[in-house]
Design an enzyme around this catalytic site. Structure first.
Site, PDB file in Angstrom:
ATOM      1  N   GLU A  13       4.334   0.258  12.268  1.00  0.00           N
ATOM      2  CA  GLU A  13       3.085  -0.404  11.911  1.00  0.00           C
ATOM      3  C   GLU A  13       3.133  -1.913  12.142  1.00  0.00           C
ATOM      4  O   GLU A  13       2.117  -2.592  12.046  1.00  0.00           O
ATOM      5  CB  GLU A  13       2.738  -0.130  10.452  1.00  0.00           C
ATOM      6  CG  GLU A  13       3.741  -0.693   9.470  1.00  0.00           C
ATOM      7  CD  GLU A  13       3.550  -0.150   8.062  1.00  0.00           C
ATOM      8  OE1 GLU A  13       3.747  -0.925   7.114  1.00  0.00           O
ATOM      9  OE2 GLU A  13       3.218   1.037   7.927  1.00  0.00           O
ATOM     10  N   SER A  63       5.412  10.232  10.157  1.00  0.00           N
ATOM     11  CA  SER A  63       6.379  10.516   9.096  1.00  0.00           C
ATOM     12  C   SER A  63       5.691  10.966   7.815  1.00  0.00           C
ATOM     13  O   SER A  63       6.320  11.570   6.946  1.00  0.00           O
ATOM     14  CB  SER A  63       7.226   9.274   8.812  1.00  0.00           C
ATOM     15  OG  SER A  63       6.422   8.223   8.301  1.00  0.00           O
ATOM     16  N   GLN A  64       4.383  10.687   7.686  1.00  0.00           N
ATOM     17  CA  GLN A  64       3.650  11.111   6.488  1.00  0.00           C
ATOM     18  C   GLN A  64       3.649  12.626   6.326  1.00  0.00           C
ATOM     19  O   GLN A  64       3.517  13.120   5.202  1.00  0.00           O
ATOM     20  CB  GLN A  64       2.218  10.589   6.526  1.00  0.00           C
ATOM     21  CG  GLN A  64       2.113   9.076   6.371  1.00  0.00           C
ATOM     22  CD  GLN A  64       0.692   8.565   6.502  1.00  0.00           C
ATOM     23  OE1 GLN A  64      -0.209   9.295   6.915  1.00  0.00           O
ATOM     24  NE2 GLN A  64       0.477   7.299   6.172  1.00  0.00           N
ATOM     25  N   HIS A  79      -3.077   6.830  14.859  1.00  0.00           N
ATOM     26  CA  HIS A  79      -3.364   6.062  13.646  1.00  0.00           C
ATOM     27  C   HIS A  79      -4.872   5.867  13.498  1.00  0.00           C
ATOM     28  O   HIS A  79      -5.653   6.681  13.986  1.00  0.00           O
ATOM     29  CB  HIS A  79      -2.585   4.746  13.672  1.00  0.00           C
ATOM     30  CG  HIS A  79      -1.166   4.897  13.221  1.00  0.00           C
ATOM     31  ND1 HIS A  79      -0.535   4.032  12.362  1.00  0.00           N
ATOM     32  CD2 HIS A  79      -0.250   5.854  13.506  1.00  0.00           C
ATOM     33  CE1 HIS A  79       0.703   4.432  12.132  1.00  0.00           C
ATOM     34  NE2 HIS A  79       0.901   5.533  12.821  1.00  0.00           N
ATOM     35  N   LYS A  99       0.838  -1.209   0.000  1.00  0.00           N
ATOM     36  CA  LYS A  99       0.000   0.000   0.000  1.00  0.00           C
ATOM     37  C   LYS A  99       0.866   1.249   0.000  1.00  0.00           C
ATOM     38  O   LYS A  99       0.604   2.205  -0.734  1.00  0.00           O
ATOM     39  CB  LYS A  99      -0.933  -0.013   1.208  1.00  0.00           C
ATOM     40  CG  LYS A  99      -1.875   1.191   1.299  1.00  0.00           C
ATOM     41  CD  LYS A  99      -1.390   2.279   2.225  1.00  0.00           C
ATOM     42  CE  LYS A  99      -1.398   1.812   3.665  1.00  0.00           C
ATOM     43  NZ  LYS A  99      -1.035   2.903   4.611  1.00  0.00           N
ATOM     44  N   SER A 100       1.915   1.257   0.818  1.00  0.00           N
ATOM     45  CA  SER A 100       2.763   2.444   0.927  1.00  0.00           C
ATOM     46  C   SER A 100       3.400   2.782  -0.411  1.00  0.00           C
ATOM     47  O   SER A 100       3.424   3.950  -0.822  1.00  0.00           O
ATOM     48  CB  SER A 100       3.851   2.224   1.986  1.00  0.00           C
ATOM     49  OG  SER A 100       3.282   2.067   3.271  1.00  0.00           O
TER      50      SER A 100
END
Length: 441
Positions: free
Chosen positions: A326, A185-186, A353, A33-34
């Site tokens: 995660e 971190s996003q 999250h 996904k990332s």
């Protein structure tokens, strides 16, 4: 350190299958996904059409696809060359077009709510961002503040949360940003992905406590360099994106190593062997840590010809682990079955999250008879679970898979809302049933 948590209403309970013998399974996990969502953003900004080969198709990636379509990208599905999946052909956004007012649904996808608003700043448009009710409490202030610092008009009622509106003429000078990314971190990756399109490029400096999940920033930088964007790191917690362009690309997306975690952990939870093919020899994914983590917890791991094999031997050892990011919910599930204490630290950011994962994990482990408590930046599991019961998911895919792992070894675990796993793995329930069945009835 404790925190309050609200138990969600049960929507549907899924009886987690129990393995009654040694499992023996080969599991094909879907794409990352990332990486899928980073490639999608970059393809929407590229200098020509790009192709993603066998990317992830899940709720999170579909939300990103639809968001980019709303902003003007063309995204078409194509059969893969081997006929065993689908590719995506992405025609980049025409940034010179005027779009007026549009709405982006972020769902509960952190990458959509954090990566797409900076991209919208590059367009001549007014974009409303909103999402699921649970998304409206996820931290967004660093993105909103940075947009305002760059001169964009943002209407958010000073809440720093969804919903909010971004209005832009499509031209951003850039220069410098100071961003507090201690919550995710996003908040750094979001600006790295678009910095090359600012007139002066972009210098980003992190301010605040330590940045969590640095592996994801390293992934973003490696992906940018792969498509021709120059990114420097002049000092710790500083990044410089030079003005430039994104080169169109054709890429096969790596398998999702974080999503492989629950299946690999099953070898320890039930005993037996699990193999995951197409495991990359080199990767920026945080899931690359699985062989080391699972070995420390009692497994035997090996890697041969692109296949990672994990063997469990009937005993799970507790672990003292920092910065699991995660991976933490999966490690915690094994910790809830272990013969000694498990301490996970450096994961305080997981409170922001999909749910407050620290409080949720502690609550659910205790509900099944285990002994666990929150720490300032993590959790401590002192005693394993000893009974079945409902394991709430809190609309969080990693909570749901944690419950499934425990249910593999404990009778009567019912996972509330297993459907939330569709966020990153649409067929998780079916795949898990097949894996458990290899251990006998």
């Amino acid at each position: 350190m404790g925190s309050s948590i609200l138990t969600p209403e049960s929507t549907s309970d899924w009886l987690a299958p129990r393995a009654h013998g040694l499992i023996d399974a080969t599991v094909q996990v879907p794409a990352s996904k990332s990486l899928t969502n980073r490639y999608l953003v970059l393809a929407a900004l590229a200098d020509g059409p790009s192709r993603l080969r066998k990317p992830l198709r899940s709720r999170d990636s579909d939300l990103m696809i639809e968001a980019l379509r709303v902003l003007g990208a063309g995204i078409d599905e194509l059969d893969s060359d081997d006929g065993a999946g689908q590719d995506l052909l992405i025609t980049p956004i025409d940034r010179s077009a005027v779009r007026g007012e549009v709405t982006v649904d972020c769902g509960l996808a952190g990458t959509v709510m954090r990566f797409v608003p900076p991209l919208a700043a590059l367009l001549n448009a007014t974009v409303l961002f909103d999402g699921d009710p649970a998304a409206r409490v996820r931290p967004m202030a660093p993105v909103v503040t940075a947009l305002k610092d760059l001169g964009l008009h943002v209407q958010d009622e000073e809440a720093g949360l969804l919903p909010f509106t971004v209005a832009s003429t499509g031209s951003v000078a850039g220069a410098g940003l100071r961003v507090d990314s201690s919550g995710s971190s996003q908040f750094i990756s979001a600006w790295l992905l678009v910095g090359a399109f600012f007139e002066q490029g972009l210098r980003i400096e992190h301010v605040g406590n330590s940045v969590p999940s640095l592996d994801h920033i390293h992934m973003t930088i490696a992906t940018l360099r792969e498509v021709g964007v120059q990114v420097d790191e002049p000092a710790p917690n500083q990044w410089l994106v030079h003005p430039g362009s994104v080169r169109a690309f054709d890429v096969a997306v790596e398998r999702d190593l974080s999503n492989a975690g629950p299946f690999l952990a099953a070898a320890l939870a039930a005993g037996g062997t699990v193999r995951v093919p197409d495991w990359p020899a080199q990767t920026t994914q945080v899931g690359a840590r699985w062989p080391e983590i699972l070995t420390r917890m009692g497994a035997t791991t090996s890697y041969d010809d692109g296949v990672l094999t994990v063997k469990g031997h009937g005993t799970i050892k507790g672990i003292d682990l920092a910065d699991a990011s995660e991976l933490a919910p999966t490690v915690a599930a094994l910790g809830a079955l272990a013969s000694s204490e498990t301490r996970l630290t450096g994961i305080g950011h997981l409170r922001g999250h999909e749910t407050d994962r620290l409080a949720a994990l502690v609550a659910e482990i205790k509900a099944l008879g285990g002994d666990a408590e929150e720490l300032a930046d993590g959790i401590l599991i002192r005693r394993p679970v000893d009974r079945g019961g409902v394991f709430h998911s809190y609309e969080d895919h990693r909570m749901a898979t944690a419950g499934a792992i425990i249910g593999l070894a404990v009778d009567g675990v019912r996972v509330e809302d297993i459907g939330t796993t569709a966020k990153t793995m649409p067929d998780f329930p079916g795949m898990w049933q097949e894996l458990a069945a290899t251990g006998g009835a």
